[in-house]
Design a protein around this motif. Structure first.
Motif, short mmCIF file in Angstrom:
data_model
loop_
_atom_site.label_atom_id
_atom_site.label_comp_id
_atom_site.label_asym_id
_atom_site.label_seq_id
_atom_site.Cartn_x
_atom_site.Cartn_y
_atom_site.Cartn_z
N LEU A 114 -6.33 -4.25 -0.59
CA LEU A 114 -6.42 -5.71 -0.53
C LEU A 114 -7.57 -6.15 -1.44
O LEU A 114 -8.72 -5.77 -1.23
CB LEU A 114 -6.70 -6.16 0.91
CG LEU A 114 -6.78 -7.66 1.16
CD1 LEU A 114 -5.41 -8.31 0.98
CD2 LEU A 114 -7.33 -7.94 2.56
N CYS A 161 -0.23 -12.70 2.90
CA CYS A 161 -0.44 -11.67 1.89
C CYS A 161 -0.05 -10.29 2.42
O CYS A 161 0.63 -9.51 1.74
CB CYS A 161 -1.90 -11.68 1.43
SG CYS A 161 -2.29 -10.48 0.14
N LEU A 162 -0.46 -9.97 3.65
CA LEU A 162 -0.17 -8.67 4.23
C LEU A 162 1.33 -8.51 4.52
O LEU A 162 1.90 -7.43 4.33
CB LEU A 162 -0.96 -8.49 5.52
CG LEU A 162 -2.48 -8.37 5.39
CD1 LEU A 162 -3.14 -8.39 6.76
CD2 LEU A 162 -2.87 -7.10 4.63
N GLY A 195 3.19 -9.27 0.67
CA GLY A 195 2.67 -8.65 -0.55
C GLY A 195 2.41 -9.65 -1.66
O GLY A 195 2.04 -9.27 -2.77
N TRP A 240 -2.36 -8.18 -2.61
CA TRP A 240 -2.04 -6.87 -2.07
C TRP A 240 -1.48 -5.96 -3.16
O TRP A 240 -0.65 -6.38 -3.96
CB TRP A 240 -1.01 -7.00 -0.95
CG TRP A 240 -0.58 -5.65 -0.40
CD1 TRP A 240 0.56 -4.97 -0.72
CD2 TRP A 240 -1.30 -4.84 0.52
NE1 TRP A 240 0.59 -3.77 -0.05
CE2 TRP A 240 -0.53 -3.67 0.72
CE3 TRP A 240 -2.52 -4.99 1.19
CZ2 TRP A 240 -0.94 -2.65 1.58
CZ3 TRP A 240 -2.92 -3.98 2.04
CH2 TRP A 240 -2.15 -2.83 2.22
#
Length: 233
Positions: free
Chosen positions: A178, A208-209, A212, A228
């Motif tokens: 990250l 984001c997690l 991606g 990411w």
């Protein structure tokens, strides 16, 4: 001066939505303790356990409001002349969850707590990175959990969304990395924004997690961005 940026190796991550009506599964906590925990602590303990299991890890706990709702109830009891429960008082501190977590697992690793207004999660990621960089062989568990403040406090700027997120920082089993960036707000005027912007830092990081895709949050005079990168095969 270049914008500060840092890269975090993420071995595991977990989240718990604020809107769910289900109760977090924290069966690893003894029932007598479990009954006394707030919804906030239960969510934090759930995602923390998901990430670290029985392994030892230093903990960075982050929350803008922490156990403010419990504290508010204590203050209301005092103003009404009612007795205050010693247990409620001991569990009202910001980092109550870290103590319960360490005792339940028999883990004496160091634990710290971060609170920095609407930028709490961003600075917690920086603190977790700094701790991991000093001892690369030792994993660091970042736990963020929050809930909106009691209505008695009125309107709060950039109020939190609620919910919990945990990330385990470890080079040994990293799923990916990250990239965190903090930059001056004039970058917001770029013709092609680098990332989709969200109302809270937790929403941006979770997006984001999960996807991606790059995500960002704008504060007063600062832009936080997260990207990411999957671990190279």
């Amino acid at each position: 001066m270049p914008d500060p940026h840092w890269t975090i190796p993420v071995a595991r991550w977990s989240s718990w939505p604020a809107a769910t009506t289900a109760a977090p599964d924290i069966g690893f906590i003894e029932p007598i303790v479990r009954r006394r925990l707030s919804t906030l602590s239960k969510a934090a303990l759930k995602v923390a356990h998901d990430c670290v299991g029985a392994d030892e890890a230093r903990v960075v706990f982050a929350s803008r409001h922490g156990e403010l709702r419990r504290t508010t109830e204590i203050l209301r009891a005092i103003s009404s002349g009612e007795p205050v429960s010693p247990t409620a008082f001991s569990l009202s501190v910001l980092n109550a969850m870290t103590g319960v977590f360490g005792i339940a697992r028999g883990d004496r690793s160091a634990a710290s707590a971060i609170s920095a207004g609407p930028e709490t999660l961003g600075y917690a990621l920086l603190e977790a990175y700094a701790q991991h960089a000093t001892q690369l062989a030792s994993p660091v568990l970042l736990v963020y959990a929050d809930e909106p403040a009691d209505p008695a406090y009125g309107t709060i700027d950039d109020e939190v969304q609620g919910g919990a997120i945990a990330l385990l920082l470890s080079n040994e089993t990293a799923l990916g990395h990250l990239v965190c960036t903090q930059s001056a707000s004039p970058r917001l005027h770029d013709s092609e924004p680098a990332a989709t912007r969200f109302a809270t830092q937790s929403q941006a990081l979770l997006h984001c997690l999960e996807t991606g895709e790059p995500a960002a949050w704008q504060g007063a005079g600062v832009l936080w961005q997260w990207e990411w990168h999957d671990r190279a095969a």
